[in-house]
Design a protein around this motif. Structure first.
Motif, PDB file in Angstrom:
ATOM      1  N   SER A 234     -59.865 -30.360   9.791  1.00  0.00           N
ATOM      2  CA  SER A 234     -60.247 -31.572   9.070  1.00  0.00           C
ATOM      3  C   SER A 234     -59.087 -32.543   8.947  1.00  0.00           C
ATOM      4  N   SER A 235     -57.847 -32.026   9.024  1.00  0.00           N
ATOM      5  CA  SER A 235     -56.668 -32.873   8.874  1.00  0.00           C
ATOM      6  C   SER A 235     -55.447 -32.102   9.345  1.00  0.00           C
ATOM      7  N   PHE A 236     -54.278 -32.760   9.272  1.00  0.00           N
ATOM      8  CA  PHE A 236     -53.012 -32.153   9.651  1.00  0.00           C
ATOM      9  C   PHE A 236     -51.984 -32.385   8.561  1.00  0.00           C
ATOM     10  N   ILE A 237     -51.072 -31.427   8.403  1.00  0.00           N
ATOM     11  CA  ILE A 237     -49.847 -31.631   7.646  1.00  0.00           C
ATOM     12  C   ILE A 237     -48.721 -31.815   8.657  1.00  0.00           C
ATOM     13  N   LEU A 238     -48.075 -32.965   8.623  1.00  0.00           N
ATOM     14  CA  LEU A 238     -46.957 -33.251   9.516  1.00  0.00           C
ATOM     15  C   LEU A 238     -45.668 -33.060   8.735  1.00  0.00           C
ATOM     16  N   ILE A 239     -44.935 -32.001   9.061  1.00  0.00           N
ATOM     17  CA  ILE A 239     -43.698 -31.697   8.356  1.00  0.00           C
ATOM     18  C   ILE A 239     -42.544 -32.466   8.994  1.00  0.00           C
ATOM     19  N   ASP A 240     -42.026 -33.392   8.248  1.00  0.00           N
ATOM     20  CA  ASP A 240     -40.880 -34.199   8.656  1.00  0.00           C
ATOM     21  C   ASP A 240     -40.410 -34.886   7.379  1.00  0.00           C
ATOM     22  N   GLU A 241     -39.185 -34.639   6.966  1.00  0.00           N
ATOM     23  CA  GLU A 241     -38.748 -35.055   5.632  1.00  0.00           C
ATOM     24  C   GLU A 241     -38.900 -36.557   5.378  1.00  0.00           C
ATOM     25  N   ASP A 242     -38.712 -37.383   6.408  1.00  0.00           N
ATOM     26  CA  ASP A 242     -38.826 -38.844   6.240  1.00  0.00           C
ATOM     27  C   ASP A 242     -39.287 -39.435   7.561  1.00  0.00           C
ATOM     28  N   PHE A 243     -40.547 -39.196   7.892  1.00  0.00           N
ATOM     29  CA  PHE A 243     -41.094 -39.545   9.200  1.00  0.00           C
ATOM     30  C   PHE A 243     -40.888 -41.021   9.544  1.00  0.00           C
ATOM     31  N   PHE A 244     -41.072 -41.902   8.593  1.00  0.00           N
ATOM     32  CA  PHE A 244     -41.072 -43.333   8.859  1.00  0.00           C
ATOM     33  C   PHE A 244     -39.667 -43.915   8.958  1.00  0.00           C
ATOM     34  N   LEU A 245     -38.664 -43.122   8.612  1.00  0.00           N
ATOM     35  CA  LEU A 245     -37.286 -43.596   8.694  1.00  0.00           C
ATOM     36  C   LEU A 245     -36.881 -43.866  10.140  1.00  0.00           C
TER      37      LEU A 245
END
Length: 608
Positions: A234-245
């Protein structure tokens, strides 16, 4: 059969149960229930998080391997007896080290030839504490460490395991879908003075996926693996401390999603600084439904908080249908009670869907820990004989100019309670944000946002029964009225309900009452064992062999009779411990004073 030279590895999380006498109730197998919706009672979101670190290591070594998530001690003993393991790796955090000590005794008794490897954020404890419990200590990224330890090729690319978790359970109802998982990288360059995850990796970002296209393609590959198994993500958890940085990578990911033309559903992490590089609609196009972002404190002074005002950022995200999980910290040196309440009032005005509120914490290896040690600021009880079970963000360990430890810990509980009473159940807040996003994007000229709006409406329709108990059992008259207003709005948008949907709406209050009962009785609250085989006899060349993922949720989703028996036995033992004031973990001869007088560890981590 395996050759004699082939070594076999067992990787395991710490053992259940969690929440025993003396243990912090914030540490366990769940994140939402333990640290976010902890004050919301029957409305708390229940979702067991598997230990993804051991999944990644198991997927990326060549040796036969079994991964255990949340075994009981009896289940661990059974595995040790039957496995003939050469290495046993235990993943832990500081607050679960007392469990590690018991597990090490079991390993040495039932698998005496096995070498014990300790890993995870708990290894920030100094060697003086850990050496007697380990043959090897991993204080780095674990895949490379285990490959070197086993004499394997360390240059191979990182393979991403299919490691979903069950969807959120609410009112004891388990959704049938699953939530996918992907780790894009580890560590964080922001380097906040309290942050273990940043300083564990020495403020360096360890990338597993270097480009936005690699991230997008890996998500597609995981979805294909789910489809091949007949499962729905149904969804995903994307592990990345500050993805948008990392703007270039995030922008490339956005372009890939646009090319694919199919809306994604993601939960991710981002700072104000990183999020400010994109518009809310761009973040929605990427597929993010929930963003975990730091509010911390108004005068905390961290660089990650620079960018758009939080008022502008939160409002724009919610308008795009993106819910916000906001983290606040109390106990900064500049804060007194008036300041904390003023900052909390500001946060409540932003209307986050979810809240985490932690106490400023001097975690080993962090600059703040070094400062507290150097300035001799640890409270006497933590300096003399620190109880590591309370190293969890919910206990105050150092001297503060305005607060005693009981005062700050009491204030933390009050803020969680106020969040619930002022903003209502998080499930209502989430649906409200989804509805706002649907209304704002259903007529968008952007086809991706229009498609996302339609999927949001389907999600809202499926979540409709979650609102009904809030209209009856919400914390006060105001929040119950808000829930009823939202229910009317949702009914207006979704139209006529099917018979099954009406039955679910009628049944959800009954399930809510059942949930209140089992919560009160402390039964069916523990995770269940998930066992996964990698490259063992009969599984070579095939996908890893594992039990159904829903077993992680324990209780009726695993073995209800066994779970109930364990729970009743545990409750009886806890009652005896309470009556006779006996704390088994504390009673064992053990000293952790090195944790409050040491700032560095020795070089044992490099011993191979």
């Amino acid at each position: 059969m395996h050759s004699k030279k082939e070594r076999k590895v067992l990787l395991t999380s710490v053992c259940r149960p969690f929440g025993g006498p003396g243990e912090g109730d914030s540490v366990g197998a769940e994140l939402f229930h333990a640290q976010v919706t902890r004050a919301q009672g029957i409305f708390s979101l229940r979702q067991v998080i598997r230990c993804w670190a051991i999944d990644y290591i198991a997927e990326n070594i060549e040796a036969p391997c079994v991964a255990l998530h949340y075994p009981s001690e009896r289940e661990l003993i059974r595995e040790l007896r039957s496995g003939a393991y050469d290495y046993v790796g235990i993943n832990f955090v500081v607050a679960t080290f007392h469990k590690v000590r018991r597990m090490v005794k079991l390993v040495r008794r039932y698998a005496p030839e096995a070498r014990i490897v300790l890993g995870g954020y708990g290894t920030v404890l100094p060697d003086e504490i850990l050496n007697s419990y380990a043959d090897e200590i991993c204080r780095e990224e674990g895949i490379g460490f285990m490959r070197r330890l086993l004499g394997e090729n360390t240059e191979r690319a990182v393979a991403h395991p299919y490691a979903p978790i069950p969807a959120v359970r609410l009112y004891s109802y388990q959704q049938p879908s699953k939530v996918g998982h992907l780790t894009a990288g580890l560590g964080c360059p922001n380097g906040c003075d309290f942050c273990c995850t940043s300083h564990f990796f020495k403020r360096k970002y360890v990338s597993f996926l270097h480009t936005g296209r690699e991230i997008y393609e890996e998500i597609q590959a995981i979805e294909q693996k789910a489809s091949a198994r007949g499962e729905t993500l149904s969804s995903f958890i994307l592990i990345d401390e500050d993805f948008f940085l990392y703007k270039k990578r995030a922008q490339e990911f956005l372009e890939c999603v646009r090319e694919g033309g199919k809306p994604l559903s993601l939960m991710g992490f981002g700072s104000v600084k990183g999020l400010s590089q994109f518009t809310a609609d761009e973040i929605a196009e990427m597929g993010f439904d929930t963003i975990w972002t730091a509010f911390e404190g108004a005068e905390a002074g961290y660089g990650k908080l620079k960018g758009k005002t939080v008022e502008e950022l939160y409002a724009s995200l919610k308008a795009a249908g993106i819910s916000v999980l906001s983290s606040m910290i109390i106990g900064f040196p500049y804060q007194d009670s008036t300041v904390v309440h003023a900052e909390f009032d500001r946060l409540m005005g932003l209307g986050p869907s979810l809240l985490q509120c932690l106490i400023y914490f001097a975690f080993p290896t962090t600059p703040f820990h070094a400062q507290v040690v150097a300035e001799d600021r640890y409270l006497p009880e933590y300096k003399k004989d620190p109880d590591l079970r309370r190293w969890d963000g919910f206990a105050m360990h150092f001297k503060h100019p305005e607060f005693s430890a009981p005062e700050l810990e009491s204030l933390q509980k009050e803020l969680y309670r106020q969040d619930f009473e002022r903003l209502g159940p998080s499930i209502v807040r989430l649906i409200r944000v989804w509805l706002e996003g649907y209304k704002n994007h259903r007529d968008s000229p952007n086809p991706l946002l229009r498609a996302r709006a339609e999927e949001k409406l389907n999600t809202i329709r499926g979540a409709l029964p979650g609102i009904v108990p809030a209209t009856l059992f919400g914390p006060n008259k105001k929040t119950r009225a808000e829930a009823r207003a939202l229910l009317r709005d949702v009914r207006h948008e979704v139209g006529r309900l099917s018979v099954l949907e009406r039955v679910k709406c009628l049944g959800s209050p009954v399930l809510a009452v059942w949930t209140a009962a089992v919560n009160k009785l402390r039964i069916f609250q523990q995770p269940g064992l998930l066992r996964v085989e990698h490259r063992t006899t009969g599984t070579r060349g095939r996908v890893p062999k594992e039990a159904p993922i829903c077993r992680l949720q324990g209780g009726f989703h695993a073995n209800p009779v066994k779970a109930l028996t364990e729970d009743l036995n545990r409750n009886a033992r806890d009652l005896v411990a309470h009556v006779f004031s006996y704390d088994r973990a504390a009673a064992e001869e053990f000293s952790a004073t090195a944790a409050t007088r040491s700032t560095v560890s020795s070089g044992k981590a490099n011993s191979m």
